[in-house]
Design an enzyme around this catalytic site. Structure first.
Site, PDB file in Angstrom:
ATOM      1  N   ASP A 135     -53.487  58.271 -15.785  1.00 30.49           N
ATOM      2  CA  ASP A 135     -54.668  59.135 -15.731  1.00 30.49           C
ATOM      3  C   ASP A 135     -55.971  58.385 -15.975  1.00 30.49           C
ATOM      4  O   ASP A 135     -56.805  58.802 -16.792  1.00 30.49           O
ATOM      5  CB  ASP A 135     -54.527  60.286 -16.745  1.00 30.49           C
ATOM      6  CG  ASP A 135     -53.266  61.088 -16.523  1.00 30.49           C
ATOM      7  OD1 ASP A 135     -52.650  60.907 -15.465  1.00 30.49           O
ATOM      8  OD2 ASP A 135     -52.905  61.886 -17.392  1.00 30.49           O
ATOM      9  N   ASN A 272     -41.639  65.295 -21.750  1.00 28.17           N
ATOM     10  CA  ASN A 272     -42.989  65.594 -22.235  1.00 28.17           C
ATOM     11  C   ASN A 272     -43.133  67.111 -22.120  1.00 28.17           C
ATOM     12  O   ASN A 272     -43.464  67.622 -21.066  1.00 28.17           O
ATOM     13  CB  ASN A 272     -44.025  64.880 -21.358  1.00 28.17           C
ATOM     14  CG  ASN A 272     -45.451  65.231 -21.746  1.00 28.17           C
ATOM     15  OD1 ASN A 272     -45.778  65.325 -22.919  1.00 28.17           O
ATOM     16  ND2 ASN A 272     -46.308  65.433 -20.754  1.00 28.17           N
TER      17      ASN A 272
END
Length: 972
Positions: A135, A272
């Site tokens: 990201d 996650n």
């Protein structure tokens, strides 16, 4: 670039030597977990045979935004304690840093800072590390371009150097291209991935999310492809249960879409999961079951190929079956998702009985999300791609070709109808710290937030929060509507004020009451791993700020559902101070309760069986409602078709009651921490299902024309062509279909322009009070009259006394005509104590007035002669004169808003969603009769009524000006 296609791939011996990594990565955006929760996680992981935890909370400020800063003594103690707690349970604790936002890879000073930070944590006893480069913008600085040939080479250089400096510990790397759709131009030909494969130290493991950021399926082909490029089996960073991209969704379904046959081909799997720690029991427990699956077992290939057993079952449950068809011959060493879910629910059940307190008000831990209304085309905000022609998705035996224009429209519906948090720009979130308290995440308020440069307006002023609740969220408070910088203050965000309604559009020539707003995009994390989270202010050279002020993070979901994290020191109290335990009726949750909960919040690409059944039943009942028109007119329900309709309507009612039971049982459980994690989701969906059920009860009376389907079909719903197929295919990332089952159910309500009516503020403190909307019955007349009398004057009862013969005066004026002339358009809302509110309408106000003149006004003039009020106060006199001057009254005659309505609730109704649900049901009934616009009339001085309807999406009509009156209206 060298050809590596013929190079040998390292054989995966991990599963043979017991070196398979299996565990949890705390890698989401939003509020991190607490120290206490992480220690609880370690104990559960040991119990379930898992071995690894990666500390990587995106918004813990020294993990990412301030990665250079060393830990303080207090933080070091907490981190040391965490690392030791993991060791005590034989869990490998991976400490992760995310330096990619602003690191200069070629700077020795920067690399030294990175090594120093990792070294400090090594001194705390940590012996496993990770560097995350997800990201971030894939661009190097000018200084780096002079030293490194490529972005990948820069990352490899720094990673290898840190790995060697720390003495070659266990080490994980998350690449910038971490899934197939982000590989440029593709996996096999990605220079970036090939550089990682050939240059990164062979002992360093590389993370991979699969075909997409959130992959419906992990295929053998994809794993084989990435293994060849990386020259090592990947560690799967699995976002299947991540929910940080959508505030309406939480994922309680089992680990699925991944065949156990993959286990020998992987280095490991780390999930996650959901932001809410308490919501992750199923996700983690079922992953543990999957990882223990005996890969050598003989299994039915039709159930256990790479498409996994649950996907086959998905097509079998399309008719609404509950999906309990687990093969009876299933071997104990084989994985079946529904069987795994069953096992996990049985173990989860006792957790709800544990006595645990909660901190602060109910709050969503997800970060603020800005969603571009067109999320299905490639954009910097979503990094999604779609073919410009068509995409074909196959489900079961049928194949549906979906045009990209159609997908575009579906995406727009999702981003405007269910993505209520896109109605306004989200407020910036605070910088968070989870390492200074066992039980709370703390905001270091004095630290400037590098991700969001605008300071958070926080005024902890006791006088400001003094509010008097009159009725349904309308608050009288000091006029401090703006903070110093012009932002909305805390009270506005908390009191249920709709920001969009504070900007009423007063059109001089026409009445514009469409409440949908275009979203002004502000870039902030909108995915589990988001490619555009570069900060606006780099902390690299910022001034060091002292940590003098510590405020607890109280994340309050405001009326816009933006999920902004509000810092409010006055709200952070233990649950015992906020809600009375003595008022709580503890009813033990059942297996059926949790099975229903999991079905309602299942998986990103799949609704659970009971969720599908709710969709199917409501759609069938609405589509076949014409059957009851003739049956009710002839008072004959004997035909099989009509009997089926009423049988299925009763089934729908039973399902709604099951959801209400779940809501009440959950609200009374002892584990308040777990309840606070799940409450907002259950509260939201139970309200929507109750609304659907109320509408079915209204349809049962058959008070609508045969042309009803043409008014109530809905433009895009679960049953629109291509919607379901695209949702389930996994071809699109799940944030395209925002809102999950809650939104899919909402879209079935025939109120197309009613987006704002589904924007609710969750109660700060759990309540198990259930409000039920139902059609008005003749026996309700007196109680509706009583409610009207108690709310007739600016939302409250007229304080001045009335003689006995005039006790119904105001009710005869306000609500009597509707109950008498249009009872079929009257609804009541009740709780366990009885009726607490009503809503009534006339589909055609002109005809309604004619009916009143003939059948109501003459009777009222007799009942209330003019001279009767001569000794009374003005409010009573006006009511009497209203009847006698009715024929001469100027009234609203609007072609766009032909219907009229009234709505009122008792002051005891504090739930701000109740009035919205009540009005939604009424508008849906009007819609079934061909009306698309409604108006209300009030006195100029009636400030409460004006505010009340303003919050329901009504705006003033300046075109229809009537002296001394305010006309408000809305379309739907």
């Amino acid at each position: 670039m060298a050809d590596i296609s013929n190079l040998p791939v390292s054989e995966n011996l991990n599963t043979k030597n017991g070196n398979f990594i299996c565990g949890v990565v705390e890698g989401f955006y939003g509020r991190p977990w607490t120290t206490e929760q992480r220690k609880d996680l370690f104990q559960k992981m040991k119990k379930w045979g898992m071995d690894s935890y990666v500390y990587a909370p995106k918004d813990d400020y020294k993990h990412r935004a301030y990665w250079r800063e060393l830990y303080t003594v207090e933080e070091a103690e907490h981190l040391t304690g965490l690392i030791q707690a993991a060791k005590d349970q034989n869990i490998t604790f991976y400490y992760a840093l995310s330096p990619g936002l602003d690191i200069t890879y070629s700077s020795s000073k920067e690399v030294t800072a990175l090594k120093r930070k990792l070294e400090q944590v090594a001194q705390f006893g940590c012996n496993a590390f990770s560097l995350l480069f997800d990201d971030i913008e894939p661009e190097m600085s000018e200084a780096d371009k002079e030293i490194f040939q490529s972005f990948a080479q820069a990352q490899v250089s720094v990673t290898n150097e840190c790995y060697q400096h720390l003495g070659q510990p266990r080490f994980l790397l998350c690449p910038t291209q971490y899934c197939s759709t982000r590989a440029v131009p593709n996996v096999t030909n990605s220079e970036y991935l090939n550089t990682l494969g050939s240059k990164l130290a062979q002992e360093i493991d590389i993370m991979w999310t699969g075909q997409k950021v959130i992959s419906r399926i992990l295929s053998k082909e994809n794993i084989q492809e990435i293994t060849e490029v990386l020259r090592r089996p990947p560690v799967i960073w699995d976002n299947l249960h991540a929910n940080d991209y959508d505030q309406k969704r939480v994922f309680l379904g089992p680990y699925s879409g991944r065949s156990p046959d993959l286990i020998p081909k992987l280095r490991g799997v780390l999930t996650n999961p959901n932001c809410e720690y308490g919501a992750n029991f199923i996700a983690i427990h079922t992953l543990a079951q999957w990882s223990r699956c005996n890969v050598d077992a003989q299994r039915d290939p039709s159930l256990n190929d790479t498409v996994s057993a649950d996907i086959k079952l998905e097509t079998e449950t399309e008719d609404g079956m509950s999906g309990e068809d687990v093969p009876s011959t299933l071997s104990p060493n084989m994985y079946h998702p529904r069987q795994a879910l069953r096992n996990a629910i049985n173990e989860w059940l006792p957790e709800f009985s544990k006595h645990k307190s909660a901190w602060g008000p109910i709050a969503k831990p997800q970060p603020a999300v800005a969603v571009v209304p067109v999320p299905i085309i490639p954009s910097i905000n979503t990094c999604m791609s779609i073919t410009s022609t068509t995409s074909t998705s196959s489900t079961g035996n049928s194949s549906t070709v979906v045009n990209s224009n159609q997908l575009q429209a579906l995406a727009e519906v999702c981003s405007t109808v269910s993505c209520t948090d896109s109605l306004v720009n989200p407020m910036p979130g605070p910088v968070m710290n989870s390492l200074v308290s066992d039980t709370k995440v703390v905001c270091n308020d004095s630290i400037p937030n590098p991700i969001a440069p605008v300071p958070i307006p926080v005024t902890i002023d006791s006088s400001e929060s003094k509010t008097v609740t009159l009725l349904n969220g309308t608050l009288i408070k000091p006029d401090k509507s703006k903070s110093v910088d012009g932002s909305l203050n805390r009270d506005q965000l908390r009191d249920g004020t709709d920001i969009n309604n504070s900007k009423e559009n007063k059109d001089e020539t026409s009445m514009n009451t469409d409440t949908s707003l275009s979203n002004e995009s502000s870039l902030s994390p909108s995915e589990p791993m988001d490619c555009n989270s570069t900060p606006n202010i780099s902390p690299a050279h910022g001034a060091k700020c002292s940590n003098e002020s510590n405020e607890d993070v109280a994340m309050s979901e405001n009326s816009t559902s933006s999920g902004s994290m509000q810092v409010d020191g006055t709200q952070m109290v233990t649950e015992n101070n906020a809600e009375s335990n003595s008022d709580r009726k503890v009813i033990d949750l059942t297996y059926e309760d949790l099975a229903l909960l999991c079905d309602l919040f299942y998986l990103p690409f799949e609704h659970g069986g009971q969720g599908l059944q709710l969709l199917q039943e409501f759609n069938w009942l609405k589509s076949n409602a014409h059957l009851v028109i003739a049956a009710n007119q002839e008072k004959d329900r004997s035909s099989p078709e009509v009997q089926e309709w009423f049988t299925r309507a009763e089934k729908m009612n039973e399902m709604a009651q099951s959801v209400n039971r779940l809501f009440q049982h959950m609200s009374g459980c002892n584990n308040r921490e777990l309840l606070y994690d799940l409450y907002s989701y259950i509260w939201d969906i139970s309200g929507v299902i109750s609304l659907l059920n109320s509408y079915i009860k209204w349809l049962a009376a058959g008070q609508f024309p045969p042309s009803m389907p043409s008014y109530t079909q809905g433009t895009y719903t679960w049953f629109s062509k291509g919607w379901k197929e695209t949702f389930m295919s996994g071809d699109q990332e799940p944030w395209v279909f925002r809102g999950g089952l809650t939104a899919d159910l909402q879209r079935l309500i025939p109120v197309d322009s009613g987006n704002d009516l589904f924007v609710y503020k969750v109660p700060d403190v759990p309540t198990n009070r259930v409000y039920t909307i139902r059609p008005y019955l003749p026996t309700d007349e007196q109680i509706v009259y009583d409610v009207c009398t108690r709310t007739c004057k600016d939302g409250l009862e007229d304080a001045l006394p009335y003689p006995k013969e005039l006790k119904n005066l105001q009710a005869d004026r306000i609500v009597g005509p509707y109950l008498t002339l249009h009872p079929e358009f009257c609804f009541v809302i009740e709780d366990e104590a009885g009726v607490v509110g009503y809503a009534c309408a006339s589909p055609d106000y002109k005809k309604f007035r004619v009916k009143q003149e003939i059948a109501w006004i003459p009777e009222m003039c007799k009942k209330y002669p003019l001279d009767l009020g001569k000794d009374l106060h003005k409010f009573a006199q006006d009511a009497i004169s209203y009847f006698h001057s009715f024929k001469d009254e100027i009234y609203v005659s609007s072609p766009t808003h032909p219907s009229s309505m009234i709505c009122s609730l008792l002051p005891s109704v504090m739930d701000q969603s109740v009035s919205k649900r009540l009005v939604t049901c009424l508008l849906a009934a009007l819609r079934a009769n061909g009306s698309f616009g409604v108006h209300v009339l009030m006195n100029v001085a009636d400030s409460y009524t004006h505010a009340f309807y303003g919050k329901l999406g009504f705006v003033e009509n300046t075109h229809e000006a009537i002296k001394g009156k305010i006309v408000m209206g809305r379309t739907f």
